[in-house]
Design a protein around this motif. Structure first.
Motif, mmCIF file in Angstrom:
data_model
loop_
_atom_site.group_PDB
_atom_site.id
_atom_site.type_symbol
_atom_site.label_atom_id
_atom_site.label_comp_id
_atom_site.label_asym_id
_atom_site.label_seq_id
_atom_site.Cartn_x
_atom_site.Cartn_y
_atom_site.Cartn_z
ATOM 1 N N SER A 160 -1.996 9.725 -5.338
ATOM 2 C CA SER A 160 -2.948 8.608 -5.349
ATOM 3 C C SER A 160 -2.747 7.681 -4.160
ATOM 4 C CB SER A 160 -2.805 7.798 -6.640
ATOM 5 O OG SER A 160 -3.040 8.588 -7.777
ATOM 6 N N GLU A 161 -3.782 6.913 -3.886
ATOM 7 C CA GLU A 161 -3.771 5.884 -2.857
ATOM 8 C C GLU A 161 -3.849 4.546 -3.580
ATOM 9 O OE1 GLU A 161 -5.802 5.532 1.592
ATOM 10 O OE2 GLU A 161 -6.600 6.895 0.076
ATOM 11 N N LEU A 162 -2.843 3.701 -3.421
ATOM 12 C CA LEU A 162 -2.692 2.536 -4.285
ATOM 13 C C LEU A 162 -2.421 1.280 -3.483
ATOM 14 C CD1 LEU A 162 -0.159 4.481 -6.463
ATOM 15 C CD2 LEU A 162 -2.471 3.951 -7.244
ATOM 16 N N THR A 163 -2.978 0.160 -3.944
ATOM 17 C CA THR A 163 -2.698 -1.149 -3.369
ATOM 18 C C THR A 163 -2.275 -2.082 -4.492
ATOM 19 O OG1 THR A 163 -4.331 -0.821 -1.610
ATOM 20 C CG2 THR A 163 -3.609 -3.063 -2.018
ATOM 21 N N TYR A 164 -1.149 -2.760 -4.297
ATOM 22 C CA TYR A 164 -0.609 -3.654 -5.313
ATOM 23 C C TYR A 164 -0.506 -5.076 -4.766
ATOM 24 C CZ TYR A 164 0.867 0.500 -7.940
ATOM 25 O OH TYR A 164 0.897 1.685 -8.636
ATOM 26 N N TYR A 213 0.860 -1.185 0.000
ATOM 27 C CA TYR A 213 0.000 0.000 0.000
ATOM 28 C C TYR A 213 0.894 1.232 0.000
ATOM 29 C CZ TYR A 213 -2.654 3.894 1.973
ATOM 30 O OH TYR A 213 -3.199 5.133 2.203
ATOM 31 N N ILE A 214 0.620 2.166 -0.907
ATOM 32 C CA ILE A 214 1.351 3.432 -0.900
ATOM 33 C C ILE A 214 0.392 4.587 -1.152
ATOM 34 C CG2 ILE A 214 3.623 2.539 -1.539
ATOM 35 C CD1 ILE A 214 3.111 3.325 -4.397
ATOM 36 N N LYS A 215 0.666 5.691 -0.493
ATOM 37 C CA LYS A 215 -0.039 6.945 -0.747
ATOM 38 C C LYS A 215 1.007 7.925 -1.261
ATOM 39 C CE LYS A 215 -3.158 10.395 1.279
ATOM 40 N NZ LYS A 215 -4.136 10.286 0.177
ATOM 41 N N THR A 216 0.942 8.202 -2.560
ATOM 42 C CA THR A 216 1.943 9.038 -3.203
ATOM 43 C C THR A 216 1.644 10.523 -3.012
ATOM 44 O OG1 THR A 216 0.764 8.935 -5.327
ATOM 45 C CG2 THR A 216 2.456 7.263 -4.935
ATOM 46 N N ASP A 217 2.658 11.350 -3.251
ATOM 47 C CA ASP A 217 2.512 12.800 -3.140
ATOM 48 C C ASP A 217 2.296 13.382 -4.536
ATOM 49 O OD1 ASP A 217 2.776 14.703 -0.757
ATOM 50 O OD2 ASP A 217 3.977 15.754 -2.255
ATOM 51 N N ASN A 218 2.393 14.696 -4.663
ATOM 52 C CA ASN A 218 2.131 15.316 -5.957
ATOM 53 C C ASN A 218 3.259 15.000 -6.952
ATOM 54 O OD1 ASN A 218 4.199 17.465 -5.983
ATOM 55 N ND2 ASN A 218 3.030 18.334 -4.291
ATOM 56 N N VAL A 219 3.056 15.371 -8.197
ATOM 57 C CA VAL A 219 3.938 14.951 -9.289
ATOM 58 C C VAL A 219 5.378 15.431 -9.109
ATOM 59 C CG1 VAL A 219 3.449 16.964 -10.758
ATOM 60 C CG2 VAL A 219 4.058 14.768 -11.818
#
Length: 319
Positions: free
Chosen positions: A166-170, A130-136
């Motif tokens: 984004s909030e992402l799950t891989y 799980y990651i919550k990324t920041d702006n570009v």
């Protein structure tokens, strides 16, 4: 040093013997079709597979290594990183379930240099991320997922097109191979003309070739002509063709597709030309992103001229 768990794709029993002789200028795949065993390790990390071109800095608001693909079971341990974060942006900030804090590192100006991970009190299997990324300005769009085997960091998985903000799950897998391009290459000379023609070709997601993998860029060894370019072999039009003039040397001519993303291939479709412009034996090869080399997945012999053919490649796809 970073390496893959195998770096080699599996190969079918039919062609295993043929591989013993070797394919020039390509590594050899190993004849094994069983899935990789589960991996348990005390250290796991993600590493930047791409440069952060805007700032050279990488920010994560939150992340978790998880025992399940859906990340309902986050794993706890000691946060670690590549060493260029600050006292106010330490790696533990990425694991604190608080999006008002962050991990920030300043060494993402070189691909593969930045990483963040966790050291666990015991060996664990990571199956989700799980990651919550920041702006570009503070995101990287491709990452490696890696584990430490006691002496080396091993690449288990790779994710590209990671979106910023984004909030992402891989679903994390332990991969044997990281194919991003595929090609066929002449394993023998075209003795009649030194030229090789294919009316059509497809790399496929299934052994029966009902699912052609067409979302890529056709490429070749560079000796075709403007009237016979590689894309003509993938256009579903048998009135056009690919023709190359460098098949007077075994292993010199090739035709393929660059997918620029991980693309397993399980089938190959060929429509060959007449005997003057055909080769009877080919290598089927993939370019491994991590190994950084071409690897031979199959050797196919006794290919008839003037025929429409479908071949299974490697192991059957998982159900």
């Amino acid at each position: 040093m970073t390496k893959t768990i195998s770096q080699l794709l599996t190969v079918s029993t039919l062609t295993a013997a043929a591989l013993v002789a070797g394919a020039p200028d390509a590594a050899q795949a190993q004849p094994a079709c069983s899935p990789p065993p589960p991996v348990y390790a005390s250290k796991w990390r993600i590493r930047n597979a791409a440069v952060q071109q805007n700032t050279g800095q990488w920010v994560l608001r939150e992340m978790d290594f998880c025992a399940d693909p859906a990340c309902n079971q986050p794993l706890g341990g000691l946060a670690i990183d590549s060493g260029d974060s600050r006292s106010w942006s330490l790696p533990e900030n990425a694991f604190d379930n608080d999006t008002s804090t962050l991990w920030k590192t300043f060494d993402a100006d070189v691909a593969g240099q930045s990483w963040i991970g966790m050291e666990f009190p015991t060996n664990v299997q990571v199956r989700g991320l799980y990651i919550k990324t920041d702006n570009v300005v503070y995101s990287v769009d491709a990452i490696y997922v890696e584990y430490f085997d006691g002496s080396d960091w091993i690449t288990a998985d790779y994710f590209d097109s990671v979106p910023s903000g984004s909030e992402l799950t891989y679903d994390v897998k332990v991969r044997d191979a990281f194919p991003v391009s595929w090609r066929i290459r002449n394993a023998e000379v075209q003795a009649n003309s030194g030229q090789w023609v294919l009316r059509e070709i497809d790399f496929c997601a299934d052994p029966e070739c009902t699912e052609a993998l067409a979302d890529g860029t056709a490429v070749d060894s560079g000796d075709s002509r403007t009237w016979s370019p590689p894309e003509y072999a993938f256009d579903d039009d048998t009135s056009t063709f690919w023709k190359t003039f460098d098949t007077d040397v075994a292993g010199q001519s090739w035709l393929g597709m660059d997918y620029d993303t991980l693309t397993p291939v399980h089938g190959l479709y060929l429509k060959t030309d007449n005997v003057v412009y055909s080769v009877g034996s080919i290598y089927v090869e993939y370019y491994d992103l991590i190994a950084d080399e071409w690897v031979t997945a199959e050797v196919i012999d006794s290919i008839p001229s003037g025929s429409e053919l479908t071949y299974g490649i490697g192991c059957p796809p998982p159900n």
